[in-house]
Design a protein around this motif. Sequence first.
Motif, PDB file in Angstrom:
ATOM      1  N   VAL A 179       7.276   5.125  -6.485  1.00  0.00           N
ATOM      2  CA  VAL A 179       7.487   5.813  -5.209  1.00  0.00           C
ATOM      3  C   VAL A 179       6.230   6.611  -4.850  1.00  0.00           C
ATOM      4  CG1 VAL A 179       8.834   7.598  -4.035  1.00  0.00           C
ATOM      5  CG2 VAL A 179       9.976   5.944  -5.505  1.00  0.00           C
ATOM      6  N   THR A 215       9.878   4.444 -12.049  1.00  0.00           N
ATOM      7  CA  THR A 215      10.375   4.334 -10.672  1.00  0.00           C
ATOM      8  C   THR A 215       9.769   5.426  -9.801  1.00  0.00           C
ATOM      9  OG1 THR A 215      12.443   3.671 -11.690  1.00  0.00           O
ATOM     10  CG2 THR A 215      12.458   4.008  -9.317  1.00  0.00           C
ATOM     11  N   LEU A 216       9.833   6.649 -10.295  1.00  0.00           N
ATOM     12  CA  LEU A 216       9.264   7.762  -9.549  1.00  0.00           C
ATOM     13  C   LEU A 216       7.770   7.538  -9.320  1.00  0.00           C
ATOM     14  CD1 LEU A 216      10.210  10.426  -8.319  1.00  0.00           C
ATOM     15  CD2 LEU A 216       9.486  11.569 -10.403  1.00  0.00           C
ATOM     16  N   TYR A 257       3.458   4.310  -3.659  1.00  0.00           N
ATOM     17  CA  TYR A 257       3.847   3.373  -2.612  1.00  0.00           C
ATOM     18  C   TYR A 257       3.012   3.504  -1.333  1.00  0.00           C
ATOM     19  CZ  TYR A 257       6.735   0.485   0.376  1.00  0.00           C
ATOM     20  OH  TYR A 257       7.163  -0.496   1.231  1.00  0.00           O
ATOM     21  N   TRP A 302       3.782  15.773  -2.295  1.00  0.00           N
ATOM     22  CA  TRP A 302       3.398  14.474  -2.870  1.00  0.00           C
ATOM     23  C   TRP A 302       2.136  14.618  -3.726  1.00  0.00           C
ATOM     24  CZ3 TRP A 302      -0.538  10.919  -0.612  1.00  0.00           C
ATOM     25  CH2 TRP A 302      -0.487   9.634  -1.164  1.00  0.00           C
ATOM     26  N   TRP A 335       0.993   0.481   0.180  1.00  0.00           N
ATOM     27  CA  TRP A 335       1.395   0.018   1.512  1.00  0.00           C
ATOM     28  C   TRP A 335       0.181  -0.078   2.440  1.00  0.00           C
ATOM     29  CZ3 TRP A 335       1.575   2.210   6.476  1.00  0.00           C
ATOM     30  CH2 TRP A 335       2.372   1.507   7.405  1.00  0.00           C
TER      31      TRP A 335
END
Lengths: 279, 300
Positions: A22, A18-19, A25, B170, A29
């Motif tokens: 993310v 899941t991480l 993403y 990030w 996108w």
Amino acid sequence: MRTHKILHGIIYHALILTLGLVMIYPVVWMVMGSFKNNTEILNGIALFPASFHMTNYVNGWKGFGRITFATFFANSFYITILSTIGTTISSALVAYAFCRIPFKGKKIWFTCMLSTLMLPSQLVLIPQYIIFMKLHMINTYVPLVLPHFLGQAFFIYMMMQFMEGIPKELDEAAFIDGCSKYSIFTRIIFPLLSPALITTVIIQFYWKWDEFLQPLIYLNKPAKYPASIAIKMFADASSTTDYGAMFAMSSLALIPVFCIFLFFNRYLMEGISTSGLKG
Amino acid sequence: MNQKGRRFLYNDNTVGYVFAMPFIVGFLCFTIIPMGVSLYFSFTKYNMLSHPVFVGVRNYIRIFTDDARFPKSIRVTFFYVVVSVILKLSFALLVAVLLTRKAKFLGFYRSIYYLPSLVGGSVSVALVWKQLFATKGLFNNLRVAMGLSRLSWFGDPKLAIWPLILMSVWQFGSSMIIFAAGLKQIPTTYYEAATIDGAGAVRRFFSITLPCLSPVILFNLIMQMITGFMSFTQVYIISNGTGDPNDATNFIALYTYNQAFKYNDMGYASAIAWVLLVIISIVTYVLFRTSHHWVFYGNE
């Protein structure tokens, strides 16, 4: 006990995955955005486009004022490939000198090399710009490429660490057989260095490909722009931004980096963990 | 070739300098001479159109007494560097530890987490980031979905720096890979012994992992700090080169760039660059000097 362990495993993998999703993403996108129309990009929450359009790619490729992205990408490849060749060869030469040859002043030069790793680039940027301007080299690729033919400290250091692992006995045996220190480099060290050379090629390639500040300063004719600067032009304030076209060209610009990621991941990881490069 | 020439050619000193020549030439031409020139410019007023005029320390006086944008820029940059480096390294360490247990797909996971580091420096990703935080972007849509109001991320001086910090965090991938390589070096016997002595996972992390990893942490800290101080592309793209709103994202690298290439004030920009060098040197020195309190090298 066993079900407990399996459950633990599932939770662990679900969490990591899941991480991970993310994490990637934003990139997904962007790629998906390149197939959407502008209203969909600006307002939609959905990740996938309602239908896949290629219009963004067609529009984006047209570029700006008759200069298409064929030119921008060709420029990028030209700058990047030349710089990468330069870095790889020159850094290998210097690494050999620092690692294998005892010469006078070696320690001082080595210290100088390490210190350049910590030098903020802003400090030399302005005078370098003025020097290149006085030499009438603005709008040429010389300022972008030439420094790469003079060795890059980071890669010299990485290659030295790899060279330490090549047994000195090989050099000695070749020396006894009549090899000079020059041919020891060309016949023994350079070929054995190839894993480190590949790592250098890969990392230097994607650094140079992404480079923004240097071309921003040295180039002001659109025909000379690399892709990184051209993509920024989509977002310039003077016109309304065509997000679809921008994302389409951005996605294309990421393809070489993705290819490196897919095919040379192992070298990349090794390069980072041996020398600790910055992100 | 005669005997003497041969001996000269194959002498270690000659060979050394022949091979090191690219670096030496590059170091002189692209580091030492520019640094000297830059130091000279920092004492002049120079707009590239006319000749530089010597003004003594006036640029430095202006930096410290007469330019409200400079201290703000330093504050903003320090805030960015400290917060983003701490968060980034904590994340990197956490994920590196999570990814060291013997599980399937580790290489695959590591690659996924590394991907942002690989693409993060590009213009493309900065533009995407700008869109994600736009008024109608993903983050605001998520807030609306959670019943919160939309925020003007790039319009509010209090908020504008956070998308940039998040973007830096990030990209924790490369620090993570370095940590993972460091973790591999820690002998498993340490952990086995500690487990037998009854230490739990948390205790093992703080008493074994952290101390053993401390040299790697120091290394990552310094490298990331320098990268942070010089970060330019992302903020240039996101604020359109302005450092807006109200200088809230006017990082020192951007400020120097604008002074030099927007206002053509080469002398003042050079002075700022020198102050930046001094600041980075001091921070690095302090980190190194205090490091013996918290960095443990083997065989001690």
